[in-house]
Scaffold this active site. Structure first.
Site, PDB file in Angstrom:
ATOM      1  N   ASN A 115       0.829  -1.214   0.000  1.00  0.00           N
ATOM      2  CA  ASN A 115       0.000   0.000   0.000  1.00  0.00           C
ATOM      3  C   ASN A 115       0.851   1.245   0.000  1.00  0.00           C
ATOM      4  OD1 ASN A 115      -0.466   1.926   2.529  1.00  0.00           O
ATOM      5  ND2 ASN A 115       0.216  -0.074   3.305  1.00  0.00           N
ATOM      6  N   SER A 179       5.588   5.235   8.634  1.00  0.00           N
ATOM      7  CA  SER A 179       4.956   4.957   7.351  1.00  0.00           C
ATOM      8  C   SER A 179       5.932   5.306   6.235  1.00  0.00           C
ATOM      9  CB  SER A 179       3.675   5.780   7.186  1.00  0.00           C
ATOM     10  OG  SER A 179       3.279   5.718   5.825  1.00  0.00           O
ATOM     11  N   THR A 182       4.717   8.722   3.380  1.00  0.00           N
ATOM     12  CA  THR A 182       4.737  10.178   3.531  1.00  0.00           C
ATOM     13  C   THR A 182       6.205  10.565   3.463  1.00  0.00           C
ATOM     14  OG1 THR A 182       2.720  10.258   4.850  1.00  0.00           O
ATOM     15  CG2 THR A 182       4.236  12.101   5.119  1.00  0.00           C
TER      16      THR A 182
HETATM   17  C1  LIG Z   1      -3.656  -0.637   3.478  1.00  0.00           C
HETATM   18  C2  LIG Z   1      -2.852  -0.398   4.708  1.00  0.00           C
HETATM   19  C3  LIG Z   1      -2.901   0.835   5.324  1.00  0.00           C
HETATM   20  C4  LIG Z   1      -2.150   1.075   6.480  1.00  0.00           C
HETATM   21  N1  LIG Z   1      -2.234   2.294   7.079  1.00  0.00           N
HETATM   22  C5  LIG Z   1      -1.539   2.514   8.221  1.00  0.00           C
HETATM   23  C6  LIG Z   1      -1.647   3.761   8.880  1.00  0.00           C
HETATM   24  O1  LIG Z   1      -2.369   4.654   8.460  1.00  0.00           O
HETATM   25  N2  LIG Z   1      -0.904   3.937  10.011  1.00  0.00           N
HETATM   26  C7  LIG Z   1      -0.100   2.959  10.539  1.00  0.00           C
HETATM   27  O2  LIG Z   1       0.537   3.178  11.577  1.00  0.00           O
HETATM   28  N3  LIG Z   1       0.009   1.757   9.927  1.00  0.00           N
HETATM   29  C8  LIG Z   1      -0.683   1.527   8.801  1.00  0.00           C
HETATM   30  N4  LIG Z   1      -0.582   0.303   8.169  1.00  0.00           N
HETATM   31  C9  LIG Z   1       0.345  -0.696   8.730  1.00  0.00           C
HETATM   32  C10 LIG Z   1      -0.357  -1.753   9.589  1.00  0.00           C
HETATM   33  O3  LIG Z   1      -0.974  -1.183  10.717  1.00  0.00           O
HETATM   34  C11 LIG Z   1       0.674  -2.807  10.051  1.00  0.00           C
HETATM   35  O4  LIG Z   1       1.643  -2.187  10.879  1.00  0.00           O
HETATM   36  C12 LIG Z   1       1.383  -3.506   8.898  1.00  0.00           C
HETATM   37  O5  LIG Z   1       0.501  -3.717   7.827  1.00  0.00           O
HETATM   38  C13 LIG Z   1       1.987  -4.844   9.324  1.00  0.00           C
HETATM   39  O6  LIG Z   1       0.991  -5.690   9.857  1.00  0.00           O
HETATM   40  P1  LIG Z   1       0.237  -6.844   8.988  1.00  0.00           P
HETATM   41  O7  LIG Z   1       1.322  -7.680   8.369  1.00  0.00           O
HETATM   42  O8  LIG Z   1      -0.610  -7.583   9.989  1.00  0.00           O
HETATM   43  O9  LIG Z   1      -0.556  -6.139   7.965  1.00  0.00           O
HETATM   44  C14 LIG Z   1      -1.318   0.042   7.023  1.00  0.00           C
HETATM   45  C15 LIG Z   1      -1.278  -1.204   6.388  1.00  0.00           C
HETATM   46  C16 LIG Z   1      -2.034  -1.444   5.249  1.00  0.00           C
HETATM   47  C17 LIG Z   1      -1.964  -2.793   4.600  1.00  0.00           C
END
Ligand SMILES: Cc1cc2nc3c(=O)[nH]c(=O)nc-3n(C[C@H](O)[C@H](O)[C@H](O)COP(=O)(O)O)c2cc1C
Length: 345
Positions: A115, A179, A182
């Site tokens: 993403n 992130s 940004t």
């Molecule tokens: C589509 C998408 C949007 C995300 N937006 C944010 C966000 O706005 N802020 C944030 O701290 N992490 C964001 N993340 C990161 C997730 O919270 C998480 O830290 C990361 O995806 C790893 O975990 P996972 O493997 O379970 O997805 C986003 C992840 C995805 C896939």
């Protein structure tokens, strides 16, 4: 098995035929609707899994990671599904549209997502208004960031603005400096920058505590793409500034695990199964370096109950999921909580 657990596997092939972001928006809308109609039942009933971390009462140790509910529009529904914690955001001072679409991609062969959303969100004040009306018993964390057009020299002001706005309604506040979407945000993880930022936020937290008569813990969310020296520097700052908790980790910019995939070159953060190993290494390193009383929230790559148990074993006090939920649906919530209960963690 609850209705939503039966429903998700039926819906998933249809949802996966849609553009990933459209499918996400639709799913969240359907969940809110189902909750309004009283159709959501928790997939779990685990009073024995309640725990107190950072002085907060979590009904269970599984949380929803930030980014799934950026606008805090479905908090009660997520709580009803069974999450013990919902982290909303990332929220910025002013609303912003995020990056051009498409900006979310599925890599089903890897149980992964890429993403580059870029903090699309309705602004902190809109989320705060919604959170005032919440009914859920789940702990609600508010994840905060800076607007894309705020230069890094002024980033502290954006985070302070969001902390002040969120403080009255948040159970905890998570400072997102990790992130990849940004420009320059991850530079805030450099030792001097992070020290300046956390010190300003901790000072503000102390005065907000007096003003509101409650302590809202301040956590930092970090990237998986940190070398040993960066990890040591961050841990040094977190210990010296008495940070209340650390969330490890965000998405990765590394593509080694998905090399050769048609979407490998899409810009953004990779999440899901391919980030598990790296997230775990970072989690483990922070557990060794942080003061014992500083809790870690483990997130990154949990697609099975055993992965959550592994993170707990490595030192996490709580865990969160995001991508795994897209691939597994609410069955993952049941599996994670059942596995943790069976292993008494
Ligand atoms: C589509 C998408 C949007 C995300 N937006 C944010 C966000 O706005 N802020 C944030 O701290 N992490 C964001 N993340 C990161 C997730 O919270 C998480 O830290 C990361 O995806 C790893 O975990 P996972 O493997 O379970 O997805 C986003 C992840 C995805 C896939």
């Amino acid at each position: 098995m609850t209705l939503i657990e039966k429903f998700y596997p039926v819906m998933k092939p249809w949802l996966f035929r849609l553009d990933a972001e459209k499918a996400h928006t639709l799913t969240v809308k359907m969940m809110v609707m189902a909750h309004r109609l009283g159709m959501l039942q928790s997939v779990v009933d685990t009073p024995q899994q309640a725990r107190t971390v950072m002085g907060l009462s979590f009904p269970n140790p599984l949380g929803l990671g930030a980014g799934m509910d950026k606008s805090a529009s479905a908090v009660d529904a997520w709580g009803a599904v069974g999450f013990g914690c919902v982290e909303v955001g990332t929220l910025t001072p002013r609303p912003q549209p995020g990056n051009p679409k498409p900006r979310l991609f599925r890599l089903p062969e890897h149980q992964a997502l890429i993403n580059r959303m870029g903090f699309n969100n309705p602004g902190i004040h809109s989320a705060v208004a919604k959170l005032k009306k919440r009914k859920t018993k789940a702990v609600v964390g508010v994840n905060i960031g800076k607007n894309f057009d705020t230069p890094n020299e002024k980033a502290v002001d954006d985070y302070l603005h969001c902390l002040k706005a969120a403080y009255p309604v948040a159970d905890y506040v998570a400072v997102n400096i990790s992130s990849p979407n940004t420009k320059g945000l991850r530079d805030l993880q450099a030792e001097d920058s992070v020290r300046q930022l956390i010190s300003a936020l901790k000072t503000e937290q102390a005065s907000l505590k007096k003003e509101h008569g409650k302590t809202v813990p301040l956590l930092v969310k970090i990237a998986p793409d940190l070398n040993d020296m960066q990890i040591e520097a961050l841990a040094r700052v977190f210990n010296e500034q008495n940070i209340d908790g650390v969330i490890a980790t965000n998405t990765t910019i590394d593509r080694a695990a998905v090399a050769g995939h048609a979407l490998e070159k899409e810009a953004g953060g990779l999440s899901g199964a391919p980030v598990l190993e790296r997230s775990n290494l970072v989690l483990q390193a922070f557990r060794m370096l942080l003061k014992e009383q500083v809790p870690l929230i483990g997130i990154g790559g949990i697609t099975q109950g055993a992965h959550a148990a592994e993170k707990m074993k490595l030192g996490a006090a709580l865990v969160q999921v995001y991508s795994g939920l897209v691939y597994r649906g609410p069955a993952l919530v049941r599996e994670v909580l059942a596995t943790l209960a069976a292993r008494s963690v």
